[in-house]
Design an enzyme around this catalytic site. Structure first.
Site, mmCIF file in Angstrom:
data_model
loop_
_atom_site.group_PDB
_atom_site.id
_atom_site.type_symbol
_atom_site.label_atom_id
_atom_site.label_comp_id
_atom_site.label_asym_id
_atom_site.label_seq_id
_atom_site.Cartn_x
_atom_site.Cartn_y
_atom_site.Cartn_z
ATOM 1 N N ASN A 276 39.941 33.532 35.233
ATOM 2 C CA ASN A 276 40.949 34.611 35.187
ATOM 3 C C ASN A 276 40.390 35.913 35.775
ATOM 4 O O ASN A 276 40.697 37.006 35.288
ATOM 5 C CB ASN A 276 41.476 34.826 33.757
ATOM 6 C CG ASN A 276 42.680 35.749 33.642
ATOM 7 O OD1 ASN A 276 42.863 36.421 32.626
ATOM 8 N ND2 ASN A 276 43.514 35.823 34.658
ATOM 9 N N ASP B 230 38.754 27.438 44.578
ATOM 10 C CA ASP B 230 38.071 28.477 43.812
ATOM 11 C C ASP B 230 37.209 29.291 44.773
ATOM 12 O O ASP B 230 36.258 28.749 45.352
ATOM 13 C CB ASP B 230 37.205 27.787 42.760
ATOM 14 C CG ASP B 230 36.488 28.767 41.873
ATOM 15 O OD1 ASP B 230 36.483 29.971 42.195
ATOM 16 O OD2 ASP B 230 35.936 28.335 40.855
ATOM 17 N N CYS C 210 39.578 35.685 39.584
ATOM 18 C CA CYS C 210 39.768 35.579 41.045
ATOM 19 C C CYS C 210 41.195 35.181 41.420
ATOM 20 O O CYS C 210 41.942 35.984 41.976
ATOM 21 C CB CYS C 210 38.787 34.571 41.652
ATOM 22 S SG CYS C 210 37.052 35.058 41.512
ATOM 23 N N ARG C 211 41.586 33.917 41.129
ATOM 24 C CA ARG C 211 42.864 33.400 41.622
ATOM 25 C C ARG C 211 44.061 33.844 40.795
ATOM 26 O O ARG C 211 45.038 34.374 41.348
ATOM 27 C CB ARG C 211 42.811 31.859 41.680
ATOM 28 C CG ARG C 211 41.830 31.339 42.708
ATOM 29 C CD ARG C 211 41.537 29.871 42.502
ATOM 30 N NE ARG C 211 40.765 29.640 41.269
ATOM 31 C CZ ARG C 211 40.428 28.447 40.788
ATOM 32 N NH1 ARG C 211 40.810 27.352 41.433
ATOM 33 N NH2 ARG C 211 39.709 28.344 39.685
ATOM 34 N N SER C 212 44.028 33.595 39.483
ATOM 35 C CA SER C 212 45.227 33.912 38.689
ATOM 36 C C SER C 212 45.549 35.415 38.642
ATOM 37 O O SER C 212 46.732 35.759 38.578
ATOM 38 C CB SER C 212 45.176 33.293 37.291
ATOM 39 O OG SER C 212 44.059 33.721 36.561
ATOM 40 N N CYS D 122 43.847 30.140 35.872
ATOM 41 C CA CYS D 122 42.740 29.540 36.622
ATOM 42 C C CYS D 122 41.570 29.344 35.669
ATOM 43 O O CYS D 122 41.783 29.262 34.450
ATOM 44 C CB CYS D 122 42.379 30.372 37.853
ATOM 45 S SG CYS D 122 41.801 32.040 37.505
HETATM 46 P P1 4NP Z 1 38.740 31.958 39.071
HETATM 47 O O1 4NP Z 1 37.277 31.911 39.734
HETATM 48 O O2 4NP Z 1 38.855 30.706 38.208
HETATM 49 O O3 4NP Z 1 39.655 31.928 40.236
HETATM 50 O O4 4NP Z 1 38.817 33.235 38.262
HETATM 51 C C1 4NP Z 1 36.098 31.754 39.004
HETATM 52 C C2 4NP Z 1 35.521 32.838 38.412
HETATM 53 C C3 4NP Z 1 34.324 32.699 37.730
HETATM 54 C C4 4NP Z 1 33.712 31.465 37.648
HETATM 55 C C5 4NP Z 1 34.324 30.374 38.236
HETATM 56 C C6 4NP Z 1 35.507 30.513 38.915
HETATM 57 N N1 4NP Z 1 32.479 31.320 36.968
HETATM 58 O O5 4NP Z 1 31.918 30.215 36.986
HETATM 59 O O6 4NP Z 1 31.985 32.299 36.376
#
Ligand code: 4NP
Length: 149
Positions: free
Chosen positions: A10, A123, A12-14, A7
């Site tokens: 790295n 997201d 939240c989702r992955s 993602c």
């Molecule tokens: P992820 O979510 O891609 O599912 O891990 C996010 C985590 C952090 C951010 C964006 C999306 N950020 O902008 O810091």
């Protein structure tokens, strides 16, 4: 089968996808491995987001030992399947590909649950909805296992 979940951050989702697949690997004693990474280094070295840890824990999965890392070019050599959560991750992964073999490894995770629809795992970092994100990831991971085992 070596699978990499990817993602943006790295955190939240992955990490959830990584945890769900690891549990299936363990439950079914599959000769598979799984890791996860992000296309940005904003959170490199960080634990998963506490909301992801909580939802995973409610579903019987401990993802708290995971740490965020950046997706790197050498991941194309180390994995058979590279699964992106959304089209932005997908495009950023493809930018580092150097062959058709690399490119053929990259797929959108939700296409296992909804073939050909190119749906994104939304997201949840700002919008929330971690349980619903978990549910869609789980559905796709179960199909992924049935497809390739
Ligand atoms: P992820 O979510 O891609 O599912 O891990 C996010 C985590 C952090 C951010 C964006 C999306 N950020 O902008 O810091």
């Amino acid at each position: 089968m070596k699978v990499l979940m990817v993602c943006l951050g790295n955190i939240c989702r992955s990490p959830m996808a990584h945890g769900v697949l690891q549990k299936e690997i363990d439950n079914q004693s599959l000769n598979w491995s799984v890791d996860s990474s992000g296309t940005s280094s904003f959170h490199s070295g960080d634990l998963p987001d506490s909301r992801s840890i909580d939802v995973a824990r409610k579903n019987g999965i401990d993802i708290s030992k995971q740490r965020s890392r950046l997706f790197v070019k050498s991941d194309f050599n180390d994995f058979d399947l590279i699964l992106a959560m959304d089209s932005s991750n997908y495009q950023n992964i493809l930018k580092l590909a150097t062959s058709d073999e690399d490119r053929n490894k990259v797929k959108l995770l939700l296409n296992y649950a909804y073939p050909g629809e190119n749906r994104a795992v939304p997201d949840p970092y700002y919008e929330g909805g971690f349980q619903s994100v978990y549910n869609m990831i789980e559905t796709a991971v179960f199909k992924l296992v049935e497809t390739h085992k």
